[in-house]
Scaffold this active site. Structure first.
Site, PDB file in Angstrom:
ATOM      1  N   GLU A  38       0.858  -0.899  -0.052  1.00 53.07           N
ATOM      2  CA  GLU A  38      -0.235   0.055   0.129  1.00 53.07           C
ATOM      3  C   GLU A  38       0.457   0.870   0.595  1.00 53.07           C
ATOM      4  O   GLU A  38       0.650   1.948  -0.937  1.00 53.07           O
ATOM      5  CB  GLU A  38      -0.677   0.078   1.275  1.00 53.07           C
ATOM      6  CG  GLU A  38      -2.368  -0.781   1.401  1.00 53.07           C
ATOM      7  CD  GLU A  38      -2.667  -0.933   0.135  1.00 53.07           C
ATOM      8  OE1 GLU A  38      -3.089   0.557  -0.466  1.00 53.07           O
ATOM      9  OE2 GLU A  38      -3.405  -1.830  -0.724  1.00 53.07           O
ATOM     10  N   GLN A  43       1.841   6.364  -3.961  1.00 57.75           N
ATOM     11  CA  GLN A  43       2.177   7.120  -5.188  1.00 57.75           C
ATOM     12  C   GLN A  43       2.887   6.868  -6.696  1.00 57.75           C
ATOM     13  O   GLN A  43       3.646   7.400  -7.724  1.00 57.75           O
ATOM     14  CB  GLN A  43       3.197   8.472  -5.128  1.00 57.75           C
ATOM     15  CG  GLN A  43       2.219   9.638  -4.718  1.00 57.75           C
ATOM     16  CD  GLN A  43       2.879   9.923  -2.541  1.00 57.75           C
ATOM     17  OE1 GLN A  43       3.253   8.835  -1.692  1.00 57.75           O
ATOM     18  NE2 GLN A  43       3.269  10.814  -2.531  1.00 57.75           N
ATOM     19  N   THR A  44       2.673   5.436  -7.282  1.00 51.37           N
ATOM     20  CA  THR A  44       2.887   5.029  -7.794  1.00 51.37           C
ATOM     21  C   THR A  44       2.475   3.825  -8.645  1.00 51.37           C
ATOM     22  O   THR A  44       0.929   2.652  -7.852  1.00 51.37           O
ATOM     23  CB  THR A  44       4.861   4.306  -7.651  1.00 51.37           C
ATOM     24  OG1 THR A  44       5.272   4.751  -6.316  1.00 51.37           O
ATOM     25  CG2 THR A  44       5.287   3.474  -8.524  1.00 51.37           C
ATOM     26  N   LEU A  81      11.612   4.280  -7.510  1.00 52.90           N
ATOM     27  CA  LEU A  81      10.424   4.887  -7.355  1.00 52.90           C
ATOM     28  C   LEU A  81       9.368   5.865  -7.028  1.00 52.90           C
ATOM     29  O   LEU A  81       8.659   6.495  -7.146  1.00 52.90           O
ATOM     30  CB  LEU A  81       9.753   3.914  -5.792  1.00 52.90           C
ATOM     31  CG  LEU A  81       9.383   2.297  -6.222  1.00 52.90           C
ATOM     32  CD1 LEU A  81       9.051   1.584  -4.866  1.00 52.90           C
ATOM     33  CD2 LEU A  81       7.708   1.930  -6.824  1.00 52.90           C
ATOM     34  N   TYR A 121      -5.138   7.709   4.223  1.00 52.49           N
ATOM     35  CA  TYR A 121      -5.552   6.578   3.205  1.00 52.49           C
ATOM     36  C   TYR A 121      -5.110   4.841   3.472  1.00 52.49           C
ATOM     37  O   TYR A 121      -5.668   3.682   3.238  1.00 52.49           O
ATOM     38  CB  TYR A 121      -5.282   7.151   1.765  1.00 52.49           C
ATOM     39  CG  TYR A 121      -5.495   5.836   1.356  1.00 52.49           C
ATOM     40  CD1 TYR A 121      -5.608   5.051   0.304  1.00 52.49           C
ATOM     41  CD2 TYR A 121      -4.423   5.415   0.949  1.00 52.49           C
ATOM     42  CE1 TYR A 121      -5.913   4.451  -0.621  1.00 52.49           C
ATOM     43  CE2 TYR A 121      -3.409   4.591   0.157  1.00 52.49           C
ATOM     44  CZ  TYR A 121      -4.790   3.803  -0.776  1.00 52.49           C
ATOM     45  OH  TYR A 121      -4.536   2.678  -1.791  1.00 52.49           O
ATOM     46  N   ASP A 139      -8.807   6.753  -1.982  1.00 54.62           N
ATOM     47  CA  ASP A 139      -8.056   7.459  -2.213  1.00 54.62           C
ATOM     48  C   ASP A 139      -8.518   8.215  -4.275  1.00 54.62           C
ATOM     49  O   ASP A 139      -9.867   8.360  -3.909  1.00 54.62           O
ATOM     50  CB  ASP A 139      -7.066   6.307  -2.621  1.00 54.62           C
ATOM     51  CG  ASP A 139      -7.369   5.909  -3.973  1.00 54.62           C
ATOM     52  OD1 ASP A 139      -8.616   5.194  -4.093  1.00 54.62           O
ATOM     53  OD2 ASP A 139      -6.626   4.601  -4.927  1.00 54.62           O
ATOM     54  N   CYS A 192     -13.443   3.244 -14.573  1.00 53.73           N
ATOM     55  CA  CYS A 192     -13.793   5.030 -14.320  1.00 53.73           C
ATOM     56  C   CYS A 192     -12.675   5.467 -14.694  1.00 53.73           C
ATOM     57  O   CYS A 192     -12.075   6.204 -13.616  1.00 53.73           O
ATOM     58  CB  CYS A 192     -13.556   5.145 -13.034  1.00 53.73           C
ATOM     59  SG  CYS A 192     -15.310   6.383 -12.478  1.00 53.73           S
TER      60      CYS A 192
HETATM   61  N1  ADE Z   1      -3.941   1.043  -5.644  1.00 52.59           N
HETATM   62  C1  ADE Z   1      -3.643   1.067  -4.033  1.00 52.59           C
HETATM   63  N2  ADE Z   1      -4.083  -0.012  -3.035  1.00 52.59           N
HETATM   64  C2  ADE Z   1      -4.248  -0.856  -4.148  1.00 52.59           C
HETATM   65  C3  ADE Z   1      -4.481  -2.496  -4.470  1.00 52.59           C
HETATM   66  N3  ADE Z   1      -4.879  -2.915  -3.242  1.00 52.59           N
HETATM   67  N4  ADE Z   1      -4.669  -2.998  -5.283  1.00 52.59           N
HETATM   68  C4  ADE Z   1      -4.200  -1.841  -6.505  1.00 52.59           C
HETATM   69  N5  ADE Z   1      -4.344  -0.786  -6.575  1.00 52.59           N
HETATM   70  C5  ADE Z   1      -4.013  -0.647  -5.674  1.00 52.59           C
END
Ligand code: ADE
Length: 346
Positions: A38, A43-44, A81, A121, A139, A192
């Protein structure tokens, strides 16, 4: 038309079951692994994170490993990253956890947010994905889905808007908190879509969506004018002596803290100006080649760069002279510099 939000649960979960991507962090319930994924994903892009996540888990499979890792190795694992304070905070977080009485990540949302690097978040996603807590993860993806669903014109960076959707989603959150959290993110990522026409025909929520109903999807979320990033001009100097290259360590605080970089000057200089400057510094140049221009965007600033590859007759002190191999395996070079390193095959 009003949205009765509870009704989204079933179609959303069914869609997710069918369409979800096979991502490495979806095969685990280990809170440590969820935490790392997570934080990386904040941010990536997912596609980029996959490889980094797998390598990170191979090298540092447990919270203890992360708590004890050397900073150099950690930065190397994070190299490319971006937003490197995330890595440093992850390590601090791991140290706090392994030194705590419980020795595991807390499952409680509030306690999670008290740890370094874990904001609302990440706390919401970790608590709901790893611990089954009814804490939504709000997010950008989720806010896009929600503001379109409701044709909500409010600015999504406002804390009150996040809080509004946190409360709404929390109130309807099913027992399967993990899939619910991931399905909303997934819908934002796959259907979306931002910055293009979303794939509404494929959306399991289209019959509930006010903006689809009025064909106003592209007006949401309302865009705030971006604060203009400050531009910094830099001249990147890749000095080479025999088969070694000059690098230096960046300060331990601020942008790209503690990472390594090639030497540089401000502002952007022409080849002739670089030659003049080096003459003043008594650096004897054997050959100089222009490497062209490049840009790098950070959260608050932008670098406009020009680069030169300079072969020198003698190495100068003050710099670390390292081989290509060392640069690849030992020293963490931010993306901005990698753009130039690549140009000379480093
Ligand atoms: N973006 C943030 N958390 C995510 C997750 N667990 N799976 C896919 N995209 C994400």
């Amino acid at each position: 038309m009003t949205v009765e939000l509870k009704k989204i649960i079933e179609p959303l979960l069914q869609w997710y079951e069918k369409e979800k991507r096979d991502l490495p962090w979806r095969h685990t319930t280990d809170p440590y692994k969820i935490l790392v994924s997570e934080i990386m994903l904040q941010q990536t892009r997912v596609e980029t994170v996959k490889e980094y996540y797998l390598r990170f888990m191979k090298e540092l499979p447990t919270m203890e490993d992360l708590a004890n890792v050397e900073e150099e190795k950690l930065l190397k694992l994070w190299e490319g990253l971006g937003y490197y304070s995330r890595a440093k905070n992850l390590k601090k977080c791991a140290q706090i956890v392994v030194n705590s009485k419980e020795k595991t990540l807390p499952s409680d949302y509030k306690k999670l947010t008290s740890l370094p690097g874990i904001g609302p978040y990440a706390a919401g996603s970790i608590a709901s994905i790893a611990f089954g807590q009814k804490t939504p993860a709000i997010d950008g993806n989720v806010l896009r889905v929600m503001t379109r669903l409701y044709e909500d014109e409010r600015e999504i960076t406002l804390p009150i808007v996040r809080k509004h959707y946190f409360d709404l989603l929390q109130a309807i959150m099913p027992e399967n908190t993990r899939d619910f959290t991931e399905s909303l993110m997934e819908l934002g990522a796959l259907v979306c879509l931002p910055n293009t026409i979303p794939l509404c025909e494929k959306c399991p929520l289209n019959s509930f969506c006010q903006s689809y109903h009025h064909q106003t999807m592209l007006n949401f979320p309302t865009k705030k004018k971006m604060n203009e990033r400050k531009i910094e001009e830099k001249t990147i100097l890749i000095f080479q002596y025999q088969n070694t290259y000059a690098i230096q360590k960046r300060p331990s605080k601020g942008l790209l803290a503690s990472m390594y970089e090639f030497l540089w000057k401000s502002p952007k200089l022409t080849k002739e100006e670089v030659i003049q400057e080096l003459k003043k510094e008594k650096i004897e140049v054997e050959a100089i080649e222009a490497l062209g221009e490049a840009k790098q965007i950070f959260s608050h600033i932008k670098w406009h760069m020009i680069g030169y590859h300079i072969i020198v007759k003698k190495p100068f002190k003050k710099s670390l002279w390292v081989t290509k191999d060392e640069l690849k395996t030992k020293y963490s070079l931010p993306n901005a510099y990698k753009k130039y390193a690549k140009k000379i095959g480093v």
